[in-house]
Design a protein around this motif. Structure first.
Motif, mmCIF file in Angstrom:
data_model
loop_
_atom_site.group_PDB
_atom_site.id
_atom_site.type_symbol
_atom_site.label_atom_id
_atom_site.label_comp_id
_atom_site.label_asym_id
_atom_site.label_seq_id
_atom_site.Cartn_x
_atom_site.Cartn_y
_atom_site.Cartn_z
ATOM 1 N N PHE A 117 -5.548 -4.839 -10.832
ATOM 2 C CA PHE A 117 -5.625 -3.502 -11.413
ATOM 3 C C PHE A 117 -6.597 -2.596 -10.641
ATOM 4 O O PHE A 117 -6.357 -1.396 -10.515
ATOM 5 C CB PHE A 117 -6.046 -3.589 -12.883
ATOM 6 C CG PHE A 117 -4.916 -3.945 -13.802
ATOM 7 C CD1 PHE A 117 -3.907 -3.035 -14.059
ATOM 8 C CD2 PHE A 117 -4.847 -5.188 -14.393
ATOM 9 C CE1 PHE A 117 -2.866 -3.351 -14.908
ATOM 10 C CE2 PHE A 117 -3.793 -5.530 -15.235
ATOM 11 C CZ PHE A 117 -2.795 -4.610 -15.497
ATOM 12 N N VAL A 118 -7.688 -3.176 -10.125
ATOM 13 C CA VAL A 118 -8.616 -2.388 -9.325
ATOM 14 C C VAL A 118 -7.928 -1.887 -8.058
ATOM 15 O O VAL A 118 -8.034 -0.702 -7.690
ATOM 16 C CB VAL A 118 -9.870 -3.209 -8.970
ATOM 17 C CG1 VAL A 118 -10.691 -2.524 -7.881
ATOM 18 C CG2 VAL A 118 -10.728 -3.412 -10.199
ATOM 19 N N LYS A 119 -7.187 -2.769 -7.385
ATOM 20 C CA LYS A 119 -6.481 -2.380 -6.156
ATOM 21 C C LYS A 119 -5.437 -1.307 -6.452
ATOM 22 O O LYS A 119 -5.320 -0.308 -5.731
ATOM 23 C CB LYS A 119 -5.827 -3.596 -5.510
ATOM 24 C CG LYS A 119 -5.162 -3.265 -4.173
ATOM 25 C CD LYS A 119 -4.633 -4.508 -3.480
ATOM 26 C CE LYS A 119 -4.015 -4.132 -2.118
ATOM 27 N NZ LYS A 119 -3.527 -5.317 -1.390
ATOM 28 N N ASP A 120 -4.670 -1.519 -7.494
ATOM 29 C CA ASP A 120 -3.638 -0.550 -7.862
ATOM 30 C C ASP A 120 -4.263 0.815 -8.157
ATOM 31 O O ASP A 120 -3.751 1.860 -7.732
ATOM 32 C CB ASP A 120 -2.878 -1.060 -9.086
ATOM 33 C CG ASP A 120 -1.724 -0.156 -9.470
ATOM 34 O OD1 ASP A 120 -0.788 -0.019 -8.669
ATOM 35 O OD2 ASP A 120 -1.770 0.420 -10.580
ATOM 36 N N ILE B 125 -14.596 -11.791 -2.445
ATOM 37 C CA ILE B 125 -15.701 -12.708 -2.106
ATOM 38 C C ILE B 125 -16.668 -12.812 -3.283
ATOM 39 O O ILE B 125 -17.111 -13.901 -3.659
ATOM 40 C CB ILE B 125 -16.425 -12.231 -0.836
ATOM 41 C CG1 ILE B 125 -15.510 -12.398 0.385
ATOM 42 C CG2 ILE B 125 -17.722 -13.021 -0.631
ATOM 43 C CD1 ILE B 125 -16.043 -11.746 1.649
ATOM 44 N N ILE B 126 -16.988 -11.642 -3.873
ATOM 45 C CA ILE B 126 -17.905 -11.634 -5.027
ATOM 46 C C ILE B 126 -17.320 -12.447 -6.172
ATOM 47 O O ILE B 126 -18.006 -13.273 -6.795
ATOM 48 C CB ILE B 126 -18.178 -10.180 -5.472
ATOM 49 C CG1 ILE B 126 -18.991 -9.456 -4.399
ATOM 50 C CG2 ILE B 126 -18.919 -10.161 -6.817
ATOM 51 C CD1 ILE B 126 -19.119 -7.970 -4.640
ATOM 52 N N ASN C 203 -2.911 4.548 7.514
ATOM 53 C CA ASN C 203 -3.415 3.163 7.576
ATOM 54 C C ASN C 203 -4.895 3.075 7.208
ATOM 55 O O ASN C 203 -5.351 2.083 6.635
ATOM 56 C CB ASN C 203 -3.213 2.589 8.979
ATOM 57 C CG ASN C 203 -1.753 2.240 9.230
ATOM 58 O OD1 ASN C 203 -1.044 1.823 8.312
ATOM 59 N ND2 ASN C 203 -1.284 2.451 10.461
ATOM 60 N N ASN C 204 -5.662 4.138 7.575
ATOM 61 C CA ASN C 204 -7.097 4.100 7.296
ATOM 62 C C ASN C 204 -7.382 4.030 5.793
ATOM 63 O O ASN C 204 -8.370 3.441 5.356
ATOM 64 C CB ASN C 204 -7.786 5.316 7.908
ATOM 65 C CG ASN C 204 -7.262 6.615 7.316
ATOM 66 O OD1 ASN C 204 -6.066 6.739 7.050
ATOM 67 N ND2 ASN C 204 -8.134 7.594 7.148
ATOM 68 N N ILE C 205 -6.471 4.640 4.985
ATOM 69 C CA ILE C 205 -6.643 4.588 3.524
ATOM 70 C C ILE C 205 -6.579 3.140 3.046
ATOM 71 O O ILE C 205 -7.442 2.658 2.304
ATOM 72 C CB ILE C 205 -5.567 5.436 2.815
ATOM 73 C CG1 ILE C 205 -5.701 6.904 3.216
ATOM 74 C CG2 ILE C 205 -5.662 5.268 1.294
ATOM 75 C CD1 ILE C 205 -4.580 7.771 2.676
ATOM 76 N N ASN D 48 -8.526 -2.354 1.538
ATOM 77 C CA ASN D 48 -8.472 -3.800 1.802
ATOM 78 C C ASN D 48 -9.861 -4.370 2.077
ATOM 79 O O ASN D 48 -10.180 -5.482 1.647
ATOM 80 C CB ASN D 48 -7.539 -4.077 2.983
ATOM 81 C CG ASN D 48 -6.075 -3.855 2.621
ATOM 82 O OD1 ASN D 48 -5.700 -3.997 1.453
ATOM 83 N ND2 ASN D 48 -5.263 -3.498 3.599
ATOM 84 N N LYS D 49 -10.687 -3.597 2.806
ATOM 85 C CA LYS D 49 -12.053 -4.056 3.064
ATOM 86 C C LYS D 49 -12.832 -4.172 1.752
ATOM 87 O O LYS D 49 -13.569 -5.141 1.528
ATOM 88 C CB LYS D 49 -12.759 -3.097 4.012
ATOM 89 C CG LYS D 49 -12.278 -3.210 5.447
ATOM 90 C CD LYS D 49 -13.002 -2.205 6.340
ATOM 91 C CE LYS D 49 -12.498 -2.288 7.784
ATOM 92 N NZ LYS D 49 -13.171 -1.295 8.658
ATOM 93 N N PHE D 50 -12.650 -3.158 0.897
ATOM 94 C CA PHE D 50 -13.329 -3.202 -0.401
ATOM 95 C C PHE D 50 -12.840 -4.376 -1.238
ATOM 96 O O PHE D 50 -13.635 -5.084 -1.872
ATOM 97 C CB PHE D 50 -13.090 -1.887 -1.154
ATOM 98 C CG PHE D 50 -13.665 -1.871 -2.540
ATOM 99 C CD1 PHE D 50 -15.016 -1.648 -2.759
ATOM 100 C CD2 PHE D 50 -12.855 -2.112 -3.644
ATOM 101 C CE1 PHE D 50 -15.544 -1.645 -4.031
ATOM 102 C CE2 PHE D 50 -13.375 -2.109 -4.929
ATOM 103 C CZ PHE D 50 -14.730 -1.871 -5.123
ATOM 104 N N MET D 51 -11.509 -4.601 -1.218
ATOM 105 C CA MET D 51 -10.952 -5.704 -2.003
ATOM 106 C C MET D 51 -11.398 -7.053 -1.457
ATOM 107 O O MET D 51 -11.604 -7.996 -2.230
ATOM 108 C CB MET D 51 -9.416 -5.620 -2.015
ATOM 109 C CG MET D 51 -8.844 -4.388 -2.700
ATOM 110 S SD MET D 51 -9.520 -4.072 -4.334
ATOM 111 C CE MET D 51 -9.017 -5.545 -5.194
ATOM 112 N N ASP D 52 -11.556 -7.153 -0.130
ATOM 113 C CA ASP D 52 -12.055 -8.402 0.456
ATOM 114 C C ASP D 52 -13.472 -8.710 -0.049
ATOM 115 O O ASP D 52 -13.786 -9.857 -0.403
ATOM 116 C CB ASP D 52 -12.066 -8.307 1.989
ATOM 117 C CG ASP D 52 -10.658 -8.338 2.568
ATOM 118 O OD1 ASP D 52 -9.726 -8.768 1.830
ATOM 119 O OD2 ASP D 52 -10.475 -7.912 3.723
#
Length: 446
Positions: free
Chosen positions: A7-10, A152-153, A137-139, A144-148
């Motif tokens: 849901f966060v990613k969406d 990890i957290i 793509n930058n969006i 994706n970096k944030f979701m990675d």
């Protein structure tokens, strides 16, 4: 946690894409307003050159590819100098021709592109379309970096959560397991079982409630045992007396008639005592089963008390006890006269019974707006403080030896209390060892 990630990613995709679309449409509109006055004269070499440079400069600044099309969807200017003169057909351009601003995102071989088209309006007429596309793509790279990082957290949080869950489960389950063991122990009849209480949370409150319950059960069980023991003793005493007397009569066939009559009188007395015990027990059983009904009638409480005093006077005179009644005025209420007589005979009779010779027993009748109060005060031997909470229990006796001497079933006060409670009243006792006793009966007028 996985659902949260989804849901966060969406949510991030929707918000970031929407922001990029709005930004592209805004920039597109600004450029459209800049070139609008020149579109009708775009065939002029100088005009074309000016518009072409303006488009390329803006495209370079925003990082986009920009096309200008006429109303026939023919490309007039391309910032990449590739598609000039060709015709394009897509949703965004068609909407722009119809006066709508549109932006959509597409994926081509894992690359994301954002399209936006707005109409070019000159003097309230749509004279063309400006179409922009940018790399999106930058969006998704940022998302994706944030979701990675979030993954990890969460991955680190999972073992911590498992550890905490096991720890809390152990904290919660151990007291419940102890409680379960204690419950099973109680089912075996060990009513003095207790659980160790730790903390003041819900489990702690449950433990306190359990300990309170076991305490009550233990008290009830002890009273039950004592009750059975006392009932057995009370029933055995007259039976034993009758057995001794009958055995004595049977031991010789030549007793005088006078002796036979004396023995039969003893047997008759013991039978009466036995019947009295049985009647009292049956009476209590009927009360507890709610089978006892009150036959209310208007009763002068004064006359009722006078009758009780008159009945007990012979016993009082025999012990030289002064038995007096104090009444201020006549009071009448609805009562079950027969049952209230039995109640008052028990209470006032006890006062006479346990008051030494030359003592006094005073009965007072008072009233308030809603209640009548009957007080029975004696100068008797009194009741120890430790025994006061139990005097209305069945067969409870403050002094067993004294009780045997004075007689009685040990059920009188229990029956009296039940009768008063059936009348929706209360009974209380104040007493001090050696200084007499005061019994107060409160009954509602209505």
């Amino acid at each position: 946690m996985l659902v949260t990630i989804f849901f966060v990613k969406d949510s991030l995709v929707k918000s970031n894409v929407s922001e990029a679309q709005n930004s592209l449409l805004t920039f597109n509109t600004i450029v459209a307003n800049q070139v609008a006055p020149f579109i009708t004269n775009i065939d002029n070499e100088y005009t074309f050159k000016y518009v072409d440079e303006l488009i390329k400069q803006n495209s370079l600044e925003y990082g986009s590819r920009t096309l200008i099309l006429n109303n026939s969807n023919e490309v007039l200017v391309d910032s990449y100098n590739v598609l000039k003169g060709t015709h394009l057909n897509n949703v965004e351009i068609e909407n722009a021709v119809n006066g709508l601003k549109t932006s959509n995102i597409y994926i081509f071989q894992k690359d994301y592109l954002l399209y936006a088209a707005v109409p070019i309006v000159d003097r309230d007429n749509i004279v063309g379309t400006i179409f922009m596309s940018i790399d999106a793509n930058n969006i998704f790279d940022k998302i994706n970096k944030f979701m990675d990082k979030l993954f990890i957290i969460f991955s680190m949080a999972i073992p911590v959560s498992i550890f905490i869950s096991i720890w809390f489960a152990d904290i919660i389950s151990k007291p419940i397991e102890k409680l379960t063991v204690s419950v099973k122990t109680i089912t075996l009849g060990k009513y003095d079982t207790k659980v160790e209480i730790q903390g003041s949370d819900e489990i702690g409150e449950l433990g306190k409630a359990f300990n309170l319950m076991t305490t009550k059960l233990y008290q009830v069980e002890e009273r039950r045992k004592k009750f059975v023991s006392n009932v057995s003793h009370e029933l055995r005493t007259p039976m034993t007396s009758m057995k001794i007397v009958s055995d004595t009569l049977l031991s010789s066939p030549n007793w005088d008639e006078a002796i036979y009559r004396e023995f039969m009188l003893d047997i008759n007395t013991e039978i009466d005592r036995l019947n009295k015990i049985i009647d009292s027990l049956l009476y209590l059983v009927r009360v507890e089963k709610d089978e006892l009904e009150l036959n209310y009638s208007i009763t002068y409480v004064n006359y009722l008390l006078e009758w009780v005093i008159k009945t007990l006077n012979p016993i009082a005179h025999k012990k030289q006890i002064k038995l007096t009644l104090t009444v201020n005025n006549k009071i009448q209420i609805h009562l079950d006269q027969e049952k209230m007589q039995q109640c008052l005979l028990n209470i006032i009779g006890n006062a006479v019974k346990y008051t030494p010779e030359e003592g006094s027993v005073t009965v007072e009748l008072e009233e308030t707006y809603d209640w009548i109060i009957i007080k029975v005060t004696d100068t008797g031997i009194g009741i120890p403080e430790k025994d006061l909470p139990f005097i209305f229990d069945r067969f409870y006796r403050v002094d067993e030896a004294r009780a045997r001497k004075t007689g009685g079933t040990g059920l009188g006060l229990a029956i009296a209390q039940q009768i008063i409670q059936l009348h929706q009243g209360t009974i209380s006792v104040k007493s001090e060892l050696g200084n007499g006793t005061e019994v107060s009966i409160t009954l509602p007028k209505k």
